[in-house]
Design an enzyme around this catalytic site. Structure first.
Site, mmCIF file in Angstrom:
data_model
loop_
_atom_site.group_PDB
_atom_site.id
_atom_site.type_symbol
_atom_site.label_atom_id
_atom_site.label_comp_id
_atom_site.label_asym_id
_atom_site.label_seq_id
_atom_site.Cartn_x
_atom_site.Cartn_y
_atom_site.Cartn_z
ATOM 1 N N THR A 144 0.827 -1.198 0.000
ATOM 2 C CA THR A 144 0.000 0.000 0.000
ATOM 3 C C THR A 144 0.870 1.262 0.000
ATOM 4 O O THR A 144 1.947 1.278 0.623
ATOM 5 C CB THR A 144 -0.953 0.008 1.218
ATOM 6 N N SER A 179 -1.137 3.151 10.513
ATOM 7 C CA SER A 179 -2.123 2.324 11.237
ATOM 8 C C SER A 179 -1.491 0.956 11.466
ATOM 9 O O SER A 179 -0.504 0.605 10.808
ATOM 10 C CB SER A 179 -3.425 2.170 10.441
ATOM 11 N N TYR A 181 -2.733 -1.765 10.564
ATOM 12 C CA TYR A 181 -2.877 -2.458 9.276
ATOM 13 C C TYR A 181 -1.726 -2.083 8.335
ATOM 14 O O TYR A 181 -1.057 -2.950 7.758
ATOM 15 C CB TYR A 181 -4.236 -2.117 8.622
ATOM 16 N N HIS A 182 -1.508 -0.765 8.164
ATOM 17 C CA HIS A 182 -0.443 -0.343 7.250
ATOM 18 C C HIS A 182 0.912 -0.867 7.734
ATOM 19 O O HIS A 182 1.778 -1.219 6.929
ATOM 20 C CB HIS A 182 -0.423 1.187 7.103
ATOM 21 N N LYS A 185 1.662 -4.282 6.513
ATOM 22 C CA LYS A 185 2.150 -4.305 5.129
ATOM 23 C C LYS A 185 3.639 -3.973 5.057
ATOM 24 O O LYS A 185 4.349 -4.460 4.174
ATOM 25 C CB LYS A 185 1.362 -3.300 4.282
ATOM 26 N N ARG A 241 -17.100 5.679 -0.475
ATOM 27 C CA ARG A 241 -18.021 6.179 0.553
ATOM 28 C C ARG A 241 -18.727 7.451 0.067
ATOM 29 O O ARG A 241 -19.945 7.598 0.234
ATOM 30 C CB ARG A 241 -17.237 6.495 1.839
#
Ligand code: USQ
Length: 394
Positions: A144, A179, A181-182, A185, A241
């Site tokens: 990402t 984050s 999550y990041h 990665k 969104r």
């Protein structure tokens, strides 16, 4: 080419199976169908109705004449991954099978640890399974753009030349993810680079921007071939969104000043880039990094783009600023390179307004689904911990 897609049921994985098959590749894949569960867990639903796995398999057969080898299985189970690779003997493995949401990973200790364990372990399993069961296969790993963070200098593609105390080297560009999550990665990138160095793995690490879009051309009119489109605070991403908000008359939710800049790309471009990476593999032992996005935009620019296109089709849209639940730079420099994909033929979609228009028209028919889950639109997961719904600040 024989291509194995880890995460074949997801927003990108399912259209990629269709796209690669249309380009003459033989496709197989695995998925635990967890995305369907995570979205329900956070109170969301796919704005576009999606077919069950069984319906998807029938639709794939009808569209392509081929049986799709799509197994339900957990990529953290090493024996499963290894046996799938032994049977299918992939020449390329595209790894999309991870938990992809920053807010979901920031929810609490359990979600943070689950995200990192799942993502880091399943990437390690794929690296080992290539080594042990499909040596020579090319790994295309979805990373990402968020791995780099938002440094005050240009962002190269993975590596840069450094001069320090009179000596020079080509080193990995610093990763400053925003984050848990990041961060997962970032760990994957390090592990993949290391596997290339010690085993001669050929790898393409894709630093992908935020993807938007409801369809690719190969889906045609068969709604069973459609992909999902999330709009909740965790799995819905900015433009997706905004389009869902626009069609139900909900104000677009800009977090903070809306001056955060990110790279974005349409779903069709994501497919094009992944296919190009597969069809132009690196040498054995080469670890290359592609930054993948159509262009960089501020979130506010995107909201105004959606508002403009929506107004052309008769929708009146308001834009509101909400207090930002995330810890991120409010206003910053952002200038990443994206030359490597252009060098192998990437042609960015020239007109993203037409993609947004297509999205809005697809979503209008599904207003009721979005309205019924509109509560999931307002963020309450705070980067600092705990839950508090964001309020309108302007
Ligand atoms: N944002 C808003 N309003 C919203 C949603 C998001 O202002 O309603 C802002 C966020 O504060 C952030 C930016 O838009 O500054 C992007 O947020 P996002 O939710 O669209 O995307 P992000 O959390 O960065 O993650 C998404 C995908 C992830 C992928 C990443 C690529 O969920 O899987 O890795 O995009 S990138 O952003 O380049 O790291």
């Amino acid at each position: 080419m024989r291509v194995f897609i880890a995460g074949i049921d997801g927003y990108l994985g399912w259209p990629l199976a269709i796209h690669l098959s249309a380009r003459g590749h033989e496709v197989a894949g695995a998925d635990m169908l967890l995305r369907r569960e995570w979205v329900a867990e956070v109170g969301g639903i796919s704005a576009l109705p999606i077919a069950s796995r069984g319906e998807r398999l029938r639709a794939f057969k009808d569209a392509t004449g081929e049986e799709l080898d799509f197994c339900v299985g957990d990529l953290t189970d090493y024996q499963l991954v290894k046996s799938r690779f032994q049977e299918f003997q992939p020449e390329a493995v595209v790894h999309l099978g991870q938990m992809p949401s920053a807010p979901y990973s920031m929810m609490d200790q359990a979600h943070c640890v689950w995200t990192q364990r799942n993502n880091v372990v399943n990437n390690l399993n794929i690296l080992w399974a290539i080594k042990e069961a499909a040596p020579g296969a090319h790994l295309i790993k979805l990373g990402t753009m968020g791995e780099y963070g938002t440094p005050a200098v240009d962002i190269p593609e993975g590596f840069f030349e450094v001069e320090f105390r009179g000596r020079k080297d080509r080193l990995p560009f610093p990763r400053q993810a925003g984050s848990w999550y990041h961060q997962s990665k970032v760990h994957d990138s390090h592990n993949t680079l290391f596997a290339s160095q010690i085993w001669g793995l050929r790898a393409t690490d894709i630093m992908q921007g935020v993807v938007f879009g409801t369809r690719i051309a190969e889906m045609g009119d068969d709604c069973r071939l459609g992909t999902r489109l999330d709009f909740d605070q965790c799995f819905g991403t900015a433009i997706n969104r905004f389009c869902c908000q626009a069609v139900i008359g909900h104000p677009l939710t800009l977090y903070g000043l809306g001056k955060q800049r990110r790279g974005f790309l349409p779903l069709a471009d994501s497919m094009q880039c992944l296919a190009l990476a597969i069809e132009n593999p690196p040498e054995a032992g080469e670890y290359r990094v592609f930054n993948q996005f159509e262009n960089a935009y501020s979130i506010s620019e995107l909201a105004h783009l959606v508002k403009g296109v929506a107004s052309d089709i008769g929708l009146s849209v308001e834009i509101n600023r909400y207090d930002n639940p995330r810890a991120e730079m409010a206003d910053h420099y952002y200038n990443p390179d994206r030359q490597h994909l252009l060098d192998i033929g990437y042609q960015p979609t020239p007109d993203i307004q037409s993609v947004i228009r297509e999205m809005l028209l697809d979503l209008i028919d599904n207003r009721a689904r979005i309205k019924a889950h509109a509560d999931a639109l307002i963020p309450d997961i705070r980067w600092g911990g705990g839950r508090r719904r964001s309020k309108v600040i302007g």
